[in-house]
Design a protein around this motif. Structure first.
Motif, PDB file in Angstrom:
ATOM      1  N   SER A  39       0.826  -1.203   0.000  1.00 30.24           N
ATOM      2  CA  SER A  39       0.000   0.000   0.000  1.00 30.24           C
ATOM      3  C   SER A  39       0.867   1.263   0.000  1.00 30.24           C
ATOM      4  O   SER A  39       0.611   2.208  -0.752  1.00 30.24           O
ATOM      5  CB  SER A  39      -0.923  -0.002   1.212  1.00 30.24           C
ATOM      6  OG  SER A  39      -1.701   1.160   1.239  1.00 30.24           O
ATOM      7  N   ALA A  40       1.897   1.280   0.832  1.00 29.21           N
ATOM      8  CA  ALA A  40       2.786   2.444   0.910  1.00 29.21           C
ATOM      9  C   ALA A  40       3.535   2.667  -0.404  1.00 29.21           C
ATOM     10  O   ALA A  40       3.659   3.799  -0.878  1.00 29.21           O
ATOM     11  CB  ALA A  40       3.775   2.271   2.063  1.00 29.21           C
ATOM     12  N   VAL A  41       4.005   1.583  -0.996  1.00 29.02           N
ATOM     13  CA  VAL A  41       4.736   1.690  -2.261  1.00 29.02           C
ATOM     14  C   VAL A  41       3.803   2.159  -3.373  1.00 29.02           C
ATOM     15  O   VAL A  41       4.170   2.996  -4.199  1.00 29.02           O
ATOM     16  CB  VAL A  41       5.401   0.340  -2.623  1.00 29.02           C
ATOM     17  CG1 VAL A  41       5.923   0.330  -4.038  1.00 29.02           C
ATOM     18  CG2 VAL A  41       6.518   0.035  -1.644  1.00 29.02           C
ATOM     19  N   GLN A  42       2.593   1.642  -3.377  1.00 33.98           N
ATOM     20  CA  GLN A  42       1.615   2.043  -4.392  1.00 33.98           C
ATOM     21  C   GLN A  42       1.296   3.537  -4.261  1.00 33.98           C
ATOM     22  O   GLN A  42       1.257   4.259  -5.262  1.00 33.98           O
ATOM     23  CB  GLN A  42       0.349   1.211  -4.253  1.00 33.98           C
ATOM     24  CG  GLN A  42      -0.652   1.428  -5.368  1.00 33.98           C
ATOM     25  CD  GLN A  42      -1.824   0.465  -5.276  1.00 33.98           C
ATOM     26  OE1 GLN A  42      -2.081  -0.117  -4.225  1.00 33.98           O
ATOM     27  NE2 GLN A  42      -2.523   0.296  -6.373  1.00 33.98           N
ATOM     28  N   ASP A  43       1.093   4.014  -3.042  1.00 34.50           N
ATOM     29  CA  ASP A  43       0.821   5.441  -2.817  1.00 34.50           C
ATOM     30  C   ASP A  43       1.996   6.301  -3.285  1.00 34.50           C
ATOM     31  O   ASP A  43       1.811   7.328  -3.940  1.00 34.50           O
ATOM     32  CB  ASP A  43       0.542   5.718  -1.339  1.00 34.50           C
ATOM     33  CG  ASP A  43      -0.783   5.142  -0.871  1.00 34.50           C
ATOM     34  OD1 ASP A  43      -1.615   4.759  -1.719  1.00 34.50           O
ATOM     35  OD2 ASP A  43      -0.976   5.062   0.365  1.00 34.50           O
ATOM     36  N   ALA A  44       3.205   5.882  -2.944  1.00 32.41           N
ATOM     37  CA  ALA A  44       4.396   6.637  -3.333  1.00 32.41           C
ATOM     38  C   ALA A  44       4.561   6.658  -4.850  1.00 32.41           C
ATOM     39  O   ALA A  44       4.903   7.692  -5.438  1.00 32.41           O
ATOM     40  CB  ALA A  44       5.643   6.042  -2.673  1.00 32.41           C
ATOM     41  N   ALA A  45       4.298   5.544  -5.497  1.00 32.60           N
ATOM     42  CA  ALA A  45       4.408   5.471  -6.957  1.00 32.60           C
ATOM     43  C   ALA A  45       3.382   6.391  -7.617  1.00 32.60           C
ATOM     44  O   ALA A  45       3.697   7.111  -8.574  1.00 32.60           O
ATOM     45  CB  ALA A  45       4.220   4.037  -7.432  1.00 32.60           C
ATOM     46  N   GLU A  50       2.045  11.384 -10.579  1.00 39.31           N
ATOM     47  CA  GLU A  50       1.270  12.629 -10.641  1.00 39.31           C
ATOM     48  C   GLU A  50       2.182  13.850 -10.643  1.00 39.31           C
ATOM     49  O   GLU A  50       1.954  14.794 -11.387  1.00 39.31           O
ATOM     50  CB  GLU A  50       0.297  12.699  -9.462  1.00 39.31           C
ATOM     51  CG  GLU A  50      -0.854  11.731  -9.583  1.00 39.31           C
ATOM     52  CD  GLU A  50      -1.685  11.610  -8.315  1.00 39.31           C
ATOM     53  OE1 GLU A  50      -1.402  12.328  -7.318  1.00 39.31           O
ATOM     54  OE2 GLU A  50      -2.630  10.804  -8.316  1.00 39.31           O
ATOM     55  N   GLN A  51       3.221  13.826  -9.818  1.00 39.13           N
ATOM     56  CA  GLN A  51       4.128  14.970  -9.731  1.00 39.13           C
ATOM     57  C   GLN A  51       4.954  15.140 -10.994  1.00 39.13           C
ATOM     58  O   GLN A  51       5.383  16.253 -11.316  1.00 39.13           O
ATOM     59  CB  GLN A  51       5.038  14.834  -8.511  1.00 39.13           C
ATOM     60  CG  GLN A  51       4.302  15.032  -7.206  1.00 39.13           C
ATOM     61  CD  GLN A  51       5.169  14.743  -5.992  1.00 39.13           C
ATOM     62  OE1 GLN A  51       6.322  14.343  -6.108  1.00 39.13           O
ATOM     63  NE2 GLN A  51       4.596  14.939  -4.813  1.00 39.13           N
ATOM     64  N   SER A  52       5.173  14.060 -11.739  1.00 36.49           N
ATOM     65  CA  SER A  52       5.969  14.173 -12.963  1.00 36.49           C
ATOM     66  C   SER A  52       5.233  14.969 -14.034  1.00 36.49           C
ATOM     67  O   SER A  52       5.847  15.494 -14.948  1.00 36.49           O
ATOM     68  CB  SER A  52       6.338  12.792 -13.503  1.00 36.49           C
ATOM     69  OG  SER A  52       5.199  12.157 -14.073  1.00 36.49           O
TER      70      SER A  52
END
Length: 93
Positions: A39-45, A50-52
């Motif tokens: 879940s944490a990795v998915q959120d970070a990805a 989005e930021q890119s």
């Protein structure tokens, strides 16, 4: 008919300190460590993706951009020729 879900394995070497931190965080949330990490990795990805797509401009660049939108320069001869070629190629009138 049920469809099979394709999965892939992800392995990472982490310090014992980080392992303990992840385990504690997962326990606090009542989740398995795997679920917590996925879940944490998915959120970070998702955040990274989005930021890119965000363009950040300095204040002076923002002003320059707004000025160009509000008062665009007159088309140059080359731009006029390019539009004429485009019109001819597309058969637009």
């Amino acid at each position: 008919m049920t469809s099979a879900i394709s999965t892939a394995r992800l392995e990472a070497r982490i310090s014992t300190e980080l392992h303990a931190t992840l385990k504690r965080a997962a326990e606090i949330q009542g989740r398995t460590m795997t679920d917590f990490v996925v879940s944490a990795v998915q959120d970070a990805a998702q955040r990274a993706i989005e930021q890119s797509g965000v363009i950040r401009l300095s204040l002076s660049d923002q002003e320059c951009f707004a000025s160009a939108l509000l008062s665009p320069p007159k088309p140059t001869t080359a731009l006029k020729r390019a539009f004429a070629r485009r019109k001819k190629l597309l058969g637009a009138e």
